[in-house]
Motif scaffolding. Structure first.
Motif, PDB file in Angstrom:
ATOM      1  N   VAL A  40       0.902  -1.033  -0.119  1.00 18.58           N
ATOM      2  CA  VAL A  40      -0.133   0.047   0.403  1.00 18.58           C
ATOM      3  C   VAL A  40       0.794   1.247   0.393  1.00 18.58           C
ATOM      4  CG1 VAL A  40      -2.504  -0.640   0.813  1.00 18.58           C
ATOM      5  CG2 VAL A  40      -0.431  -0.307   2.571  1.00 18.58           C
ATOM      6  N   ALA A  41       1.923   1.094  -0.564  1.00 17.68           N
ATOM      7  CA  ALA A  41       2.476   2.280  -1.091  1.00 17.68           C
ATOM      8  C   ALA A  41       2.455   3.019  -1.691  1.00 17.68           C
ATOM      9  CB  ALA A  41       4.343   1.684  -1.367  1.00 17.68           C
ATOM     10  N   ARG A  42       1.573   3.715  -2.712  1.00 19.80           N
ATOM     11  CA  ARG A  42       0.440   5.127  -3.142  1.00 19.80           C
ATOM     12  C   ARG A  42      -0.118   5.136  -1.425  1.00 19.80           C
ATOM     13  NH1 ARG A  42      -1.410   4.577  -8.957  1.00 19.80           N
ATOM     14  NH2 ARG A  42      -1.706   6.815  -8.221  1.00 19.80           N
ATOM     15  N   SER A  43      -0.912   4.880  -1.347  1.00 21.23           N
ATOM     16  CA  SER A  43      -1.814   5.040  -0.235  1.00 21.23           C
ATOM     17  C   SER A  43      -1.345   5.946   1.271  1.00 21.23           C
ATOM     18  CB  SER A  43      -3.003   3.438   0.279  1.00 21.23           C
ATOM     19  OG  SER A  43      -3.290   3.853  -1.060  1.00 21.23           O
ATOM     20  N   THR A  44      -0.138   5.153   1.956  1.00 21.94           N
ATOM     21  CA  THR A  44       0.503   5.587   2.447  1.00 21.94           C
ATOM     22  C   THR A  44       1.340   6.739   2.620  1.00 21.94           C
ATOM     23  OG1 THR A  44       2.378   3.729   2.602  1.00 21.94           O
ATOM     24  CG2 THR A  44       0.003   3.260   3.688  1.00 21.94           C
ATOM     25  N   VAL A 163      12.783   8.500  20.714  1.00 24.41           N
ATOM     26  CA  VAL A 163      12.146   7.512  21.657  1.00 24.41           C
ATOM     27  C   VAL A 163      12.566   6.146  21.131  1.00 24.41           C
ATOM     28  CG1 VAL A 163      10.026   6.088  22.077  1.00 24.41           C
ATOM     29  CG2 VAL A 163       9.899   9.043  22.127  1.00 24.41           C
ATOM     30  N   ARG A 164      13.642   5.754  21.732  1.00 22.54           N
ATOM     31  CA  ARG A 164      14.254   4.570  21.166  1.00 22.54           C
ATOM     32  C   ARG A 164      13.136   3.369  21.579  1.00 22.54           C
ATOM     33  NH1 ARG A 164      16.732   7.002  18.636  1.00 22.54           N
ATOM     34  NH2 ARG A 164      15.243   6.282  17.255  1.00 22.54           N
ATOM     35  N   GLY A 165      12.638   2.278  21.390  1.00 21.20           N
ATOM     36  CA  GLY A 165      11.492   1.081  21.076  1.00 21.20           C
ATOM     37  C   GLY A 165      10.169   1.444  20.508  1.00 21.20           C
ATOM     38  N   PRO A 166       9.577   0.260  20.137  1.00 19.97           N
ATOM     39  CA  PRO A 166       8.560   0.273  19.525  1.00 19.97           C
ATOM     40  C   PRO A 166       7.135   1.417  19.616  1.00 19.97           C
ATOM     41  CG  PRO A 166       8.141  -0.624  21.224  1.00 19.97           C
ATOM     42  CD  PRO A 166       9.600  -0.503  21.686  1.00 19.97           C
ATOM     43  N   VAL A 167       6.399   2.016  18.659  1.00 23.94           N
ATOM     44  CA  VAL A 167       5.648   2.943  18.906  1.00 23.94           C
ATOM     45  C   VAL A 167       4.464   3.252  17.948  1.00 23.94           C
ATOM     46  CG1 VAL A 167       4.703   5.574  18.265  1.00 23.94           C
ATOM     47  CG2 VAL A 167       7.181   4.386  19.309  1.00 23.94           C
ATOM     48  N   TYR A 168       3.600   2.913  17.950  1.00 21.21           N
ATOM     49  CA  TYR A 168       2.285   2.774  16.864  1.00 21.21           C
ATOM     50  C   TYR A 168       2.052   4.749  16.657  1.00 21.21           C
ATOM     51  CZ  TYR A 168      -2.057   1.619  15.127  1.00 21.21           C
ATOM     52  OH  TYR A 168      -3.354   1.348  14.713  1.00 21.21           O
ATOM     53  N   PHE A 169       1.626   4.502  15.575  1.00 21.40           N
ATOM     54  CA  PHE A 169       1.121   6.520  14.820  1.00 21.40           C
ATOM     55  C   PHE A 169       0.166   6.385  14.348  1.00 21.40           C
ATOM     56  CE2 PHE A 169       5.957   6.994  15.164  1.00 21.40           C
ATOM     57  CZ  PHE A 169       6.111   8.103  15.626  1.00 21.40           C
ATOM     58  N   ARG A 170      -1.311   6.456  15.535  1.00 20.03           N
ATOM     59  CA  ARG A 170      -2.502   6.026  14.122  1.00 20.03           C
ATOM     60  C   ARG A 170      -2.924   7.363  13.581  1.00 20.03           C
ATOM     61  NH1 ARG A 170      -8.671   6.607  16.178  1.00 20.03           N
ATOM     62  NH2 ARG A 170      -9.255   4.534  16.322  1.00 20.03           N
ATOM     63  N   ILE A 171      -2.453   6.766  12.010  1.00 23.89           N
ATOM     64  CA  ILE A 171      -2.609   8.381  11.403  1.00 23.89           C
ATOM     65  C   ILE A 171      -4.009   7.881  10.144  1.00 23.89           C
ATOM     66  CG2 ILE A 171      -1.531   9.451   9.316  1.00 23.89           C
ATOM     67  CD1 ILE A 171      -0.938   9.692  11.720  1.00 23.89           C
ATOM     68  N   GLY A 172      -4.488   8.858  10.140  1.00 25.56           N
ATOM     69  CA  GLY A 172      -5.702   9.029   9.574  1.00 25.56           C
ATOM     70  C   GLY A 172      -6.007   8.701   7.406  1.00 25.56           C
ATOM     71  N   ARG A 173      -6.874   9.513   7.233  1.00 30.74           N
ATOM     72  CA  ARG A 173      -6.850   9.066   5.508  1.00 30.74           C
ATOM     73  C   ARG A 173      -6.393  10.597   5.611  1.00 30.74           C
ATOM     74  NH1 ARG A 173      -9.815   8.803   0.842  1.00 30.74           N
ATOM     75  NH2 ARG A 173      -8.577   8.011  -0.461  1.00 30.74           N
TER      76      ARG A 173
END
Length: 322
Positions: A40-44, A163-173
């Motif tokens: 989903v390269a284009r969409s993201t 920030v070193r470690g896992p991060v979840y970025f919640r992004i819209g469209r």
């Protein structure tokens, strides 16, 4: 370190475009950054990174589990991977996120686009209303929900440095009106007050903040002075900031593009139950979505537009005055 609004972000109105620009900046400044996607390269907007840095871009294909495992391997090899996919379909890789990334506290950043109702045209199967709960429960995972394009850009860049470690970025469209000051700095883990008030505090995150701020204008006309807080970092949670709001107003409402169980409402209620118990009410998604012509149509159906938010808050305040 780039903290202000970069010239290449001027005119950008879509939050996923801002994230694409941020990844380009990181690619220019850090040779260890590698970007992956699940077809989903284009969409993201990760296709922009692929065009400029093809040797540091991998399209895994429609296999989110493999993408997460690949990202974990890159992190173990000393690289700084960013794995991007639709939020809903990243959830199918929850086991790999838990076991391969979070359990080992690896430095992998997950870019989850098309979150909430934002993929309005593709229906409930593509709309993610449970992802904050699933990511928040993981021990090491940070959860970030930027409010708008400027904040999304600054959050990705600043967190990469700090920030070193896992991060979840919640992004819209696409729908993401600018509600923050584009020139302001981004402070990871710190509650941002967008509007002061003393009668009630409204806590929200992401594009719904635009509706919340509009709702406060209607509340003001009814004599209600409402504070608005941008909870852009859901985890780690700014418990002191929330407690200060609770002490000042004595009443909180949480507005979110997510189911209330385990989302922002859950995080806020859990924190205040231990620090300074006050009434906390959710205004959230009522059920699964469906295919719609715009995200605003879904907001309307779930009573998440400004007029519905204001009406619900007036009901809540009336209940507490009785």
């Amino acid at each position: 370190m780039q903290t202000g609004l970069p010239s290449e972000l001027k005119g950008v109105t879509r939050i996923r475009d801002a994230v694409g620009k941020a990844l380009l900046f990181l690619g220019d400044t850090d040779p260890d950054v590698v970007v992956l996607t699940a077809d989903v390269a284009r969409s993201t907007r990760t296709s922009w990174f692929a065009d400029r840095f093809p040797e540091r871009f991998v399209n895994i294909g429609i296999s989110e589990q493999d993408m997460v495992g690949f990202a974990a391997g890159l992190a173990l090899a000393g690289k700084k991977p960013y794995a991007a996919a639709f939020a809903m379909f990243l959830m199918r890789a929850w086991e790999q996120i838990r076991n391969s990334i979070d359990r080992m506290n690896l430095d992998v950043k997950l870019i989850a686009t098309h979150s909430g109702f934002s993929d309005h045209g593709d229906g409930a199967s593509h709309q993610s209303l449970e992802d904050i709960a699933l990511m928040r429960v993981l021990h090491n995972m940070a959860v970030v929900v930027p409010a708008d394009p400027p904040q999304a850009y600054k959050a990705v860049v600043r967190i990469h440095e700090e920030v070193r470690g896992p991060v979840y970025f919640r992004i819209g469209r696409d729908y993401s009106p600018t509600v923050t000051d584009p020139a302001s700095d981004y402070k990871f883990g710190e509650l941002e007050i967008l509007r002061d008030g003393s009668d009630i505090a409204i806590v929200s995150a992401g594009p719904l903040l635009a509706q919340v701020l509009e709702a406060t204008e209607a509340l003001q006309r009814e004599g209600v002075d409402a504070a608005v807080a941008n909870l852009h970092t859901v985890k780690p949670l700014d418990e002191q900031g929330l407690e200060a709001l609770a002490r000042r107003t004595g009443l909180l409402v949480v507005v979110e593009e997510h189911f209330p169980r385990g989302g922002l409402f859950g995080a806020v209620a859990e924190a205040l139950a231990q620090r300074y118990p006050v009434p906390v009410y959710p205004i959230a998604a009522k059920s699964y979505g469906h295919s719609a012509r715009s995200v605003l149509d879904l907001y309307r159906e779930h009573a998440l537009l400004a007029d519905s938010i204001a009406s619900r808050i007036l009901e809540i305040i009336g209940r507490h005055k009785r």
